[in-house]
Scaffold this motif. Structure first.
Motif, mmCIF file in Angstrom:
data_model
loop_
_atom_site.group_PDB
_atom_site.id
_atom_site.type_symbol
_atom_site.label_atom_id
_atom_site.label_comp_id
_atom_site.label_asym_id
_atom_site.label_seq_id
_atom_site.Cartn_x
_atom_site.Cartn_y
_atom_site.Cartn_z
ATOM 1 N N ASN A 1 0.808 -1.216 0.000
ATOM 2 C CA ASN A 1 0.000 0.000 0.000
ATOM 3 C C ASN A 1 0.844 1.269 0.000
ATOM 4 O OD1 ASN A 1 1.042 -0.299 2.613
ATOM 5 N ND2 ASN A 1 -0.737 0.665 3.585
ATOM 6 N N ILE A 2 2.110 1.210 -0.371
ATOM 7 C CA ILE A 2 3.015 2.350 -0.213
ATOM 8 C C ILE A 2 2.502 3.604 -0.912
ATOM 9 C CG2 ILE A 2 4.486 1.723 -2.179
ATOM 10 C CD1 ILE A 2 6.894 2.736 -0.472
ATOM 11 N N LEU A 3 1.874 3.480 -2.075
ATOM 12 C CA LEU A 3 1.427 4.670 -2.800
ATOM 13 C C LEU A 3 0.305 5.410 -2.079
ATOM 14 C CD1 LEU A 3 1.447 3.414 -6.501
ATOM 15 C CD2 LEU A 3 3.074 4.987 -5.412
ATOM 16 N N ALA B 1 6.298 9.529 -1.122
ATOM 17 C CA ALA B 1 7.240 10.614 -1.446
ATOM 18 C C ALA B 1 8.667 10.107 -1.557
ATOM 19 C CB ALA B 1 7.147 11.708 -0.380
ATOM 20 N N ASN B 2 8.964 8.934 -0.982
ATOM 21 C CA ASN B 2 10.310 8.366 -1.028
ATOM 22 C C ASN B 2 10.573 7.553 -2.285
ATOM 23 O OD1 ASN B 2 9.713 9.037 1.730
ATOM 24 N ND2 ASN B 2 11.448 7.812 2.392
ATOM 25 N N CYS B 3 9.530 7.271 -3.052
ATOM 26 C CA CYS B 3 9.656 6.329 -4.165
ATOM 27 C C CYS B 3 10.601 6.847 -5.246
ATOM 28 C CB CYS B 3 8.284 6.049 -4.779
ATOM 29 S SG CYS B 3 7.196 5.068 -3.710
ATOM 30 N N THR B 4 11.295 5.928 -5.877
ATOM 31 C CA THR B 4 12.184 6.262 -6.996
ATOM 32 C C THR B 4 11.433 7.042 -8.061
ATOM 33 O OG1 THR B 4 13.623 4.348 -6.617
ATOM 34 C CG2 THR B 4 13.557 5.242 -8.856
ATOM 35 N N ALA B 5 10.211 6.627 -8.357
ATOM 36 C CA ALA B 5 9.350 7.350 -9.303
ATOM 37 C C ALA B 5 7.936 7.331 -8.758
ATOM 38 C CB ALA B 5 9.398 6.699 -10.681
ATOM 39 N N GLY B 6 7.385 8.504 -8.504
ATOM 40 C CA GLY B 6 6.029 8.589 -7.966
ATOM 41 C C GLY B 6 4.976 8.214 -8.990
ATOM 42 N N PHE B 7 3.744 8.130 -8.534
ATOM 43 C CA PHE B 7 2.646 7.754 -9.414
ATOM 44 C C PHE B 7 2.433 8.806 -10.498
ATOM 45 C CE2 PHE B 7 -1.942 8.214 -10.402
ATOM 46 C CZ PHE B 7 -2.122 7.021 -11.081
ATOM 47 N N ALA C 1 -2.378 7.645 -16.121
ATOM 48 C CA ALA C 1 -2.481 7.384 -17.555
ATOM 49 C C ALA C 1 -2.914 8.657 -18.278
ATOM 50 C CB ALA C 1 -3.492 6.272 -17.807
ATOM 51 N N ASP C 2 -2.360 8.832 -19.465
ATOM 52 C CA ASP C 2 -2.670 10.035 -20.248
ATOM 53 C C ASP C 2 -2.576 9.682 -21.721
ATOM 54 O OD1 ASP C 2 -3.128 12.555 -21.189
ATOM 55 O OD2 ASP C 2 -1.200 13.381 -20.561
ATOM 56 N N GLY C 3 -3.737 9.560 -22.368
ATOM 57 C CA GLY C 3 -3.726 9.155 -23.767
ATOM 58 C C GLY C 3 -3.178 7.745 -23.920
ATOM 59 N N ASP C 4 -2.151 7.604 -24.769
ATOM 60 C CA ASP C 4 -1.541 6.295 -24.984
ATOM 61 C C ASP C 4 -0.536 5.935 -23.888
ATOM 62 O OD1 ASP C 4 -2.958 5.939 -27.329
ATOM 63 O OD2 ASP C 4 -1.372 6.796 -28.590
ATOM 64 N N ALA C 5 -0.157 6.893 -23.077
ATOM 65 C CA ALA C 5 0.813 6.642 -22.007
ATOM 66 C C ALA C 5 0.126 5.964 -20.825
ATOM 67 C CB ALA C 5 1.456 7.942 -21.563
ATOM 68 N N LYS C 6 0.690 4.848 -20.379
ATOM 69 C CA LYS C 6 0.126 4.089 -19.272
ATOM 70 C C LYS C 6 0.519 4.701 -17.930
ATOM 71 C CE LYS C 6 -1.750 0.858 -21.819
ATOM 72 N NZ LYS C 6 -3.226 0.697 -21.879
ATOM 73 N N ALA C 7 -0.320 4.463 -16.929
ATOM 74 C CA ALA C 7 0.012 4.883 -15.569
ATOM 75 C C ALA C 7 1.252 4.124 -15.099
ATOM 76 C CB ALA C 7 -1.163 4.597 -14.635
ATOM 77 N N SER C 8 2.041 4.777 -14.228
ATOM 78 C CA SER C 8 3.286 4.146 -13.794
ATOM 79 C C SER C 8 3.694 4.630 -12.414
ATOM 80 C CB SER C 8 4.411 4.439 -14.793
ATOM 81 O OG SER C 8 4.688 5.835 -14.812
ATOM 82 N N ALA C 9 4.606 3.874 -11.818
ATOM 83 C CA ALA C 9 5.235 4.216 -10.539
ATOM 84 C C ALA C 9 6.369 3.233 -10.339
ATOM 85 C CB ALA C 9 4.236 4.129 -9.384
ATOM 86 N N ARG D 1 -6.255 6.690 -13.488
ATOM 87 C CA ARG D 1 -6.082 8.137 -13.408
ATOM 88 C C ARG D 1 -5.762 8.578 -11.985
ATOM 89 N NH1 ARG D 1 -6.253 10.719 -18.565
ATOM 90 N NH2 ARG D 1 -7.563 9.422 -19.907
ATOM 91 N N THR D 2 -6.001 7.666 -11.031
ATOM 92 C CA THR D 2 -5.743 7.994 -9.629
ATOM 93 C C THR D 2 -4.952 6.860 -8.983
ATOM 94 O OG1 THR D 2 -7.727 6.886 -8.763
ATOM 95 C CG2 THR D 2 -7.969 9.194 -9.490
ATOM 96 N N VAL D 3 -4.356 7.159 -7.840
ATOM 97 C CA VAL D 3 -3.634 6.126 -7.094
ATOM 98 C C VAL D 3 -4.574 4.993 -6.718
ATOM 99 C CG1 VAL D 3 -2.535 5.640 -4.874
ATOM 100 C CG2 VAL D 3 -1.800 7.613 -6.225
ATOM 101 N N GLU D 4 -5.766 5.336 -6.281
ATOM 102 C CA GLU D 4 -6.728 4.307 -5.866
ATOM 103 C C GLU D 4 -7.043 3.361 -7.022
ATOM 104 O OE1 GLU D 4 -6.627 7.543 -3.176
ATOM 105 O OE2 GLU D 4 -7.073 7.580 -5.333
ATOM 106 N N GLU D 5 -7.236 3.919 -8.217
ATOM 107 C CA GLU D 5 -7.503 3.078 -9.381
ATOM 108 C C GLU D 5 -6.280 2.236 -9.737
ATOM 109 O OE1 GLU D 5 -8.599 5.840 -12.388
ATOM 110 O OE2 GLU D 5 -10.697 5.974 -11.751
ATOM 111 N N TYR D 6 -5.099 2.811 -9.628
ATOM 112 C CA TYR D 6 -3.866 2.094 -9.959
ATOM 113 C C TYR D 6 -3.677 0.880 -9.059
ATOM 114 C CZ TYR D 6 1.125 1.388 -10.961
ATOM 115 O OH TYR D 6 2.340 0.860 -11.325
ATOM 116 N N MET D 7 -4.000 1.023 -7.777
ATOM 117 C CA MET D 7 -3.819 -0.066 -6.828
ATOM 118 C C MET D 7 -4.900 -1.135 -6.952
ATOM 119 S SD MET D 7 -2.696 2.157 -3.480
ATOM 120 C CE MET D 7 -2.659 0.726 -2.408
#
Length: 399
Positions: free
Chosen positions: A111-113, A119-125, A128-136, A163-169
């Motif tokens: 549940n880190i996100l 805030a400590n993550c190498t790459a934050g959340f 998704a935007d258009g063809d670009a996928k959500a990432s972290a 589009r949100t952290v909740e959806e990503y998880m």
């Protein structure tokens, strides 16, 4: 406050008082089988008690339904008869060993996100935007052990259209479940996994995971890392004969053979050479190492994925040259992973790719397990739901 099951193994009290049970799934799979001697044999064991067996290995516990590498997941695996349990080993920023499948998987397995540690993550959340996928990307090396202990486990998944952290998880596959992840799962250090597995009556197969950070890490070398894994078994007075240490890095295996020969005798080389373009399990000229060469290096155990060990001959599942050569060289084989592909109606996916033409229902699963056990001669099978393997192994009298 520690949960009761966590408190039990911390205090060294037995964590498993229940008898081994496999639930309805083994018989569900048998019901799907075509009539024949194997189905008859498996049905004949329906009323027999299932024994704990080293042939049945919990792959990250029982992650078909429980968050992987958690106390709860491993409790479930042990209750299904797994005789060996796995902690994939990586390290935190203060170089403490913890159980995670990868150093950089906290964003999909915990549940880190949803915590301040995001805030400590190498790459934050990033949504998704258009063809670009959500990432972290969140690594165990992004946080200390104390911070790691504040996290809880979740089913390994991510919704890359989120589009949100909740959806990503919230990305768990439909053929898995979040039923046993509602309150999160208790994460473990490697040392805690040793205490838990011992209390469950199981043996150990830790995997030294490839670091996501450059090594040496703050003076911590790859050999320091490999040695620390072994040292934690020695500190817990676990005999080397109860430990099958694994690595995809052959140099780790060779280090254990050289520096810790008692542990090295059962070190498992996770052969990842199948990733090489043109590699073929029936064409030794494409292999990185021949089996006789590995044996000469002191390698006694090898562990490829299931598809590497099986091929088709006239529609019949048979061992590959890879499997035949390994056994001829005196190398024992362990394989992975059953119950990880979802329903098998459409060829079974990656783990069945070499025999996909005969994989058309869940009923074929026990045919595959039987070929691996009887024809290939594997010593153990990893499973995301160990009940399936435990039932077979107990019915067939495998150790």
């Amino acid at each position: 406050m520690l949960r009761p099951i966590v408190l039990a193994f911390v205090l060294g009290t037995p964590a498993l008082a229940d008898p081994i049970t496999t639930g309805p799934r083994p018989l569900y799979l048998i019901d799907q089988m075509a009539p024949g001697p194997l189905r008859d044999k498996l049905l004949s064991c329906a009323g027999d008690p299932v024994q704990r067996t080293l042939f049945s290995i919990g792959h990250r516990g029982a992650p078909l339904q429980f968050p992987e590498h958690t106390v709860e997941s491993n409790m479930a695996a042990a209750r299904m008869g797994a005789g060996i349990l796995e902690c994939d080993v990586t390290f935190t920023s203060d170089k403490e060993l913890v159980c995670r499948h990868a150093q950089n998987d906290l964003h999909t397995t915990t549940n880190i996100l949803a915590t301040d540690l995001a805030a400590n993550c190498t790459a934050g959340f990033v949504p998704a935007d258009g063809d670009a996928k959500a990432s972290a990307e969140c690594r165990t090396s992004d946080i200390t052990l104390a911070e790691f202990r504040t996290l809880t486990g979740k089913m390994d998944a991510a919704n890359t259209n989120a589009r949100t952290v909740e959806e990503y998880m919230d990305g768990t596959a439909g053929w898995r479940t979040d039923l046993y992840a509602a309150d999160g799962g208790d994460l473990m250090t490697h040392a805690e996994s040793i205490a838990l597995f011992k209390s469950l009556g199981a043996k150990f197969t830790p995997e030294l995971k490839s670091p996501a950070v450059d090594m040496p890490y703050d003076g911590f070398t790859q050999e320091d890392y490999a040695q620390k894994l072994i040292d934690e078994y020695k500190s817990a007075d676990i005999p080397a004969s109860d430990v099958w240490a694994q690595s995809f890095n052959l140099d780790d295996v060779l280090y254990w053979i050289r520096a810790e020969p008692e542990f090295g005798a059962q070190a498992v080389y996770l052969d990842g050479s199948y990733r090489i373009d043109g590699w073929n399990p029936d064409a030794p000229e494409t292999w990185t190492h021949q089996m006789d060469d590995l044996k000469a290096m002191g390698v006694n155990y090898i562990a490829p994925p299931t598809w590497v060990l099986m091929t088709l001959d006239g529609g019949k599942i048979v061992p590959t040259r890879y499997a035949i050569d390994a056994r001829a060289a005196g190398i024992d084989i362990i394989t992975w992973t059953m119950e990880r592909s979802g329903p098998l109606q459409d060829g079974g996916g990656w783990y069945y790719q070499s025999i996909k033409d005969v994989i058309n229902s869940d009923g074929v699963m026990y045919e595959v397990i039987d070929v691996l056990a009887q024809d290939v001669g594997v010593k153990g099978i990893f499973s995301d739901w160990p009940a399936t393997i435990s039932y077979y192994a107990s019915c067939m009298g495998l150790e």
